[in-house]
Design an enzyme around this catalytic site. Structure first.
Site, mmCIF file in Angstrom:
data_model
loop_
_atom_site.group_PDB
_atom_site.id
_atom_site.type_symbol
_atom_site.label_atom_id
_atom_site.label_comp_id
_atom_site.label_asym_id
_atom_site.label_seq_id
_atom_site.Cartn_x
_atom_site.Cartn_y
_atom_site.Cartn_z
ATOM 1 N N PHE A 28 79.237 37.841 43.932
ATOM 2 C CA PHE A 28 78.023 38.819 44.386
ATOM 3 C C PHE A 28 78.520 39.521 45.558
ATOM 4 C CE2 PHE A 28 76.238 34.889 42.457
ATOM 5 C CZ PHE A 28 75.901 35.242 41.376
ATOM 6 N N SER A 60 85.391 36.122 46.824
ATOM 7 C CA SER A 60 85.714 36.217 48.435
ATOM 8 C C SER A 60 87.245 35.620 48.721
ATOM 9 C CB SER A 60 84.688 35.690 49.292
ATOM 10 O OG SER A 60 84.307 34.256 49.068
ATOM 11 N N ASP A 79 83.026 24.517 49.110
ATOM 12 C CA ASP A 79 82.127 24.500 47.898
ATOM 13 C C ASP A 79 81.947 23.288 47.459
ATOM 14 O OD1 ASP A 79 80.101 25.244 46.004
ATOM 15 O OD2 ASP A 79 80.859 27.449 46.315
ATOM 16 N N HIS A 152 71.088 29.405 50.367
ATOM 17 C CA HIS A 152 70.186 30.514 50.932
ATOM 18 C C HIS A 152 68.828 29.804 51.329
ATOM 19 C CE1 HIS A 152 73.374 33.169 50.807
ATOM 20 N NE2 HIS A 152 72.980 34.267 50.110
ATOM 21 N N HIS A 177 76.781 36.547 55.008
ATOM 22 C CA HIS A 177 76.613 37.490 54.040
ATOM 23 C C HIS A 177 75.135 37.354 53.656
ATOM 24 C CE1 HIS A 177 77.243 38.740 49.628
ATOM 25 N NE2 HIS A 177 77.520 39.967 50.349
ATOM 26 N N ASP A 178 74.602 38.649 53.025
ATOM 27 C CA ASP A 178 73.135 38.591 52.349
ATOM 28 C C ASP A 178 72.195 38.407 53.454
ATOM 29 O OD1 ASP A 178 74.137 38.698 49.751
ATOM 30 O OD2 ASP A 178 74.062 36.563 49.350
#
Length: 218
Positions: A28, A60, A79, A152, A177-178
């Protein structure tokens, strides 16, 4: 409220393009954002290695891994590879191709490793499989660059910020990000983390690229 941004630093040539097109990989991240990540990372390599939270399938990591190769450092990619809240079955961004029927869970690690291998970046990209907060508890190496793009939800975003922001060396870069200042555009937790960083007096805003906010550690 929008905070004023300082003039963009680091007038360095852009890093080399990844050998594999990152846009061919699930994820994304906008190309403009990815290029900015690499540019800022290369400029901070003298301060310490790079670290990203939220490797997903490696989009990324191709930008930052190429930057690490050029700068002679390493990207540590954290992750758990079980997907964020929105990636689970029944949620908006669930991808059946990333679902492991045996484990009955999302598993993005095989895709991540294949993509990093195909890009020729294995020596420069070190996958760390686990929870961000758990790894942060045992991490002591100062970092030149940290990219937060993990879960998030508010607890996940807060844990990423609390665990890693102050491990950035002075002069280093925090990229989030975001970040959506307008709540109608997206979730609030990354924006709340950005506000915390600015209000802490430990960071100054540098540049905004689409939904990517870049800050410098003071």
């Amino acid at each position: 409220m929008r905070w004023p941004h300082a003039a963009a630093p680091f007038a360095t040539p852009p890093p080399a393009r990844p050998l594999t097109d990152p846009q061919s990989i699930k994820g994304f991240l906008d190309p403009e954002e990815g290029t900015a990540l690499a540019r800022y990372a290369v400029a901070t390599a003298h301060l310490g290695p790079f670290l990203e939270i939220g490797g997903y399938c490696g989009k990324s990591a191709l930008y930052l891994g190429t930057a690490a190769k050029e700068a002679g450092t390493r990207l540590f990619s954290i992750d758990h590879h079980r997907g964020s809240e929105e990636h689970q079955k029944g949620e908006e961004y669930f991808d059946p191709d990333l679902y492991d029927e045996v484990a009955c869970a999302v598993d993005t690690l095989p895709s991540f490793r294949r993509n990093v291998l195909a890009a020729g970046l294995e020596p420069w990209v070190i996958a760390m499989v686990g929870g961000s907060a758990d790894i942060a508890r045992y991490w002591s190496t100062p970092l030149g660059f940290v990219f937060i793009d993990g879960g998030h939800s508010m607890p996940a975003a807060q844990a990423d910020y609390d665990g890693w922001a102050m491990k950035i060396a002075p002069g280093g870069i925090l990229a989030i990000h975001d970040v959506f200042p307008n709540p109608e555009d997206g979730g609030r937790p990354p924006y709340e983390m950005w506000k915390q960083a600015v209000a802490s007096d430990a960071f100054e805003p540098v540049e905004r690229i689409r939904t990517l906010e870049v800050l410098r550690r003071l």
